[in-house]
Design an enzyme around this catalytic site. Structure first.
Site, PDB file in Angstrom:
ATOM      1  N   SER A  54       0.848  -1.195   0.000  1.00  0.00           N
ATOM      2  CA  SER A  54       0.000   0.000   0.000  1.00  0.00           C
ATOM      3  C   SER A  54       0.884   1.247   0.000  1.00  0.00           C
ATOM      4  CB  SER A  54      -0.940  -0.052   1.214  1.00  0.00           C
ATOM      5  OG  SER A  54      -2.020   0.832   1.065  1.00  0.00           O
ATOM      6  N   ARG A  57     -11.960   6.230   9.515  1.00  0.00           N
ATOM      7  CA  ARG A  57     -11.387   4.890   9.601  1.00  0.00           C
ATOM      8  C   ARG A  57     -12.384   3.815   9.165  1.00  0.00           C
ATOM      9  NH1 ARG A  57      -7.024   1.580   9.285  1.00  0.00           N
ATOM     10  NH2 ARG A  57      -7.223  -0.188  10.681  1.00  0.00           N
ATOM     11  N   ASP A  81      -8.138  -7.025  -4.570  1.00  0.00           N
ATOM     12  CA  ASP A  81      -7.834  -5.657  -4.122  1.00  0.00           C
ATOM     13  C   ASP A  81      -8.497  -4.669  -5.074  1.00  0.00           C
ATOM     14  OD1 ASP A  81      -6.739  -3.230  -3.329  1.00  0.00           O
ATOM     15  OD2 ASP A  81      -4.651  -3.897  -3.442  1.00  0.00           O
ATOM     16  N   HIS A 104      -7.725  -5.483  -0.350  1.00  0.00           N
ATOM     17  CA  HIS A 104      -6.445  -4.785  -0.220  1.00  0.00           C
ATOM     18  C   HIS A 104      -5.623  -5.317   0.950  1.00  0.00           C
ATOM     19  CE1 HIS A 104      -3.621  -1.521  -0.537  1.00  0.00           C
ATOM     20  NE2 HIS A 104      -3.882  -1.114   0.686  1.00  0.00           N
ATOM     21  N   ASP A 105      -6.274  -5.636   2.045  1.00  0.00           N
ATOM     22  CA  ASP A 105      -5.567  -6.118   3.230  1.00  0.00           C
ATOM     23  C   ASP A 105      -4.885  -7.467   3.025  1.00  0.00           C
ATOM     24  OD1 ASP A 105      -5.729  -4.044   4.970  1.00  0.00           O
ATOM     25  OD2 ASP A 105      -7.287  -4.905   6.245  1.00  0.00           O
TER      26      ASP A 105
END
Lengths: 389, 389
Positions: free
Chosen positions: B171, B240, B334, B367-368
């Site tokens: 990232s 967040r 992602d 993405h994680d």
């Protein structure tokens, strides 16, 4: 003047000169007052209610040519036309309604209704509770998609219509079209559901929840008892900005804005507007706050999140009562309600033995594709309605 | 106890018993004070600064075995290990660092650094400005990815390392790895960039902007001059929660939470927690607020949004100076930095005549995925480092 679409597209969906037909011209809205209680699916009732609506075209003698248009989260009854010749913006689905257009007002009597729980003239949490003289706020009963559809059905009957020729809608409006077909099987000949899902998916719940939290945490919300002119504007703007991203696509954002810098930065300081896309989003948030009520946003998003047509069972069982012919349309770049979730609806209808078709429209505009004039979408809706006759 | 992963996965990335190697055990962090000014790319400077860092493994005699790990937006220098035996959570990339693991501490000296502008021990907007005795707040100079990389390079040199064996990150950390390779071509032998992009795309800017607006509009923000213990908590939590959705995938959210209802609703009233996914998101927002500074969030997201390696030119030209061998890894699910944007990086490197490889890792965690232990990811990183020798 703020330029939304640097590539020449306009903000008001009027860029469809290549499409067929003409527009409905000047229109006005109506309101129907029900002086009788409305009971909600999850409990609670209100002593009376009204629904704001608009119609285009003429109802025929045997009341068989009516098409109900169900709006999406931020839509309303103003589907087509303008209130005055000076109106910059026509109704939200102006391109598809009119003489010679797919929802052809030479043939059909088209009806748009602001949903119950809404804030554009129909009774919702911002309306005055006749029992207290104050706005309902959180005293408004919890809302479901079934409540919205039942209220619309009451209006349809009140207008003298026993059976609709069609119910059509995209997104939340698509969910309502599906529900209309299953809840009132004898009251609709065909169902057209666009860019929707048979159940709100987890990611879509998650996005709605963030929007709700933004509103709930805004000190201006005051547990829902804010003054009409001064509510949780900041929170609602954030909710709208966020939701708006989910209505577009990475490709369309890239195409429209890319990494273009704003020539004259609007906000002062290091976190003012830097990129065009930021300016666009801030404008979206700001203009939404001036036309939408925060409590309605909370109630309607909750109703959407609760929507699960199969209710834990098999989806084909949910479609068992439906008698209508059905058309389901997915859009290739829609990542809020992806094509597969639309296709699944049509497949379940087929498994239930229904007359159902699925069309996937190639588009790069994301979820909002259903709102935009597109030759393939228009041809699809027209051909389906012609086939039904 | 709040259950994040109903399917049995744990919150602390320790579910990799099937993977190789062992962990680094107990660790401690260090801090390096630079008593000299730091000038920022977009103007402005600070008279001194410090960087918080951690190391695992031993630096060899010729200082040739160091691997710099660059963290993502919400990460820090605490890459692996635990501070005490009781620590519930190890470092954020615990699974990939340790004896026998891909970043093998028997071979490599692994270095994690909290970026400048951050809030986990390195100098950032929350640090006290020695010239005023108060926190910098918005007096902290505007930040870019180049600033972060230059500060890290200063630390690398201060630790006696002339040339890193590798720079690796996912990232934002991947963006930094790329920049390290192009800005300091003689200071790095290989570059490993995971789940990133050569330029922040429009949609990703849009999501960051909504998060920033949520913070900026929180009355607690006070133009950046909030007390340490009582900042814009609500706005930061919303930022967040929103960002967290973009780190996952529709599939992983569906698999983990589906439409499960929370058994005991936490929040009272009609808009309290109803679905499990809502509870999960609220928990994510709440816990983030307790470990992250809102101004740092603003500064770092802006630095990410400004990242455009090619700077309007051709990407291959940007890679011209790079001497390192490079590995770029994209993850199939992602959608924040999609595989195509990672592949584009490797292709541009190849067009520039560089020694570059691209691997797409099949994953459903969005993405994680780069943070999660995955045999294919581990094999890929290990094989690449082994091939470099």
């Amino acid at each position: 003047m703020f330029s939304l679409f640097p590539d020449g597209m306009t903000d008001d969906n009027t860029n469809f000169s290549s499409l067929e037909g003409s527009d409905v011209g000047l229109v006005s809205c109506s309101s129907f007052a029900f002086n009788e209680p409305f009971s909600f699916e999850l409990g609670g009732s209100i002593p009376s209610f009204k629904l704001c609506y608009e119609t285009y075209g003429k109802l025929n003698a045997d009341c068989s040519n009516a098409i109900l248009v169900c709006h999406a989260l931020s839509g309303d009854h103003h589907v087509a036309g303008r209130y005055t010749a000076e109106d910059r913006k026509p109704g939200w689905w102006h391109s598809i309604v009119g003489p010679g257009r797919p929802l052809d007002t030479n043939r059909y009597f088209v009806l748009g209704v602001n949903c119950i729980g809404g804030c554009r003239g129909s009774t919702g949490p911002g309306s005055v509770n006749p029992l207290t003289g104050s706005p309902y706020g959180l005293d408004f009963p919890q809302l479901t998609m079934r409540d919205m559809v039942r209220a619309q059905y009451r209006l349809v009957r009140a207008l003298g219509i026993e059976r609709l020729h069609a119910v059509i809608g995209g997104s939340m409006g698509g969910m309502q079209s599906l529900l209309f077909g299953t809840e009132y099987p004898d009251a609709v000949r065909c169902v057209i559901a666009l860019a929707c899902a048979a159940r709100q998916n987890t990611q879509a719940i998650a996005f709605n929840e963030v929007g709700r939290i933004a509103i709930l945490q805004d000190p201006g919300w005051q547990n829902g008892r804010y003054p009409v002119e001064n509510g949780p504007r900041a929170g609602l703007a954030v909710a709208r900005m966020l939701a708006h991203i989910t209505y577009l696509s990475e490709k369309s954002l890239e195409r429209r804005f890319g990494r273009e810098r704003k020539a004259h930065s609007a906000g002062a300081g290091p976190f003012g507007v830097e990129f065009e896309v930021e300016s666009y989003l801030r404008h979206q948030g700001h203009s939404f706050v001036n036309r939408f009520d925060a409590n309605s946003y909370l109630y309607i998003t909750k109703a959407i999140d609760r929507f699960d047509l199969a209710g834990g069972g098999a989806l084909e069982d949910a479609f068992a009562p439906m008698k209508a012919r059905a058309l389901v349309v997915g859009f290739s770049s829609d990542w809020l309600y992806p094509p597969a979730q639309n296709r699944e609806i049509a497949l379940a209808m087929l498994r239930a033995g229904k007359n159902a078709a699925y069309v996937e429209v190639d588009s790069s505009d994301g979820h909002d594709s259903f709102l935009l004039p597109s030759p393939l979408l228009h041809q699809t809706v027209r051909a389906f309605l012609d086939a039904v006759g």
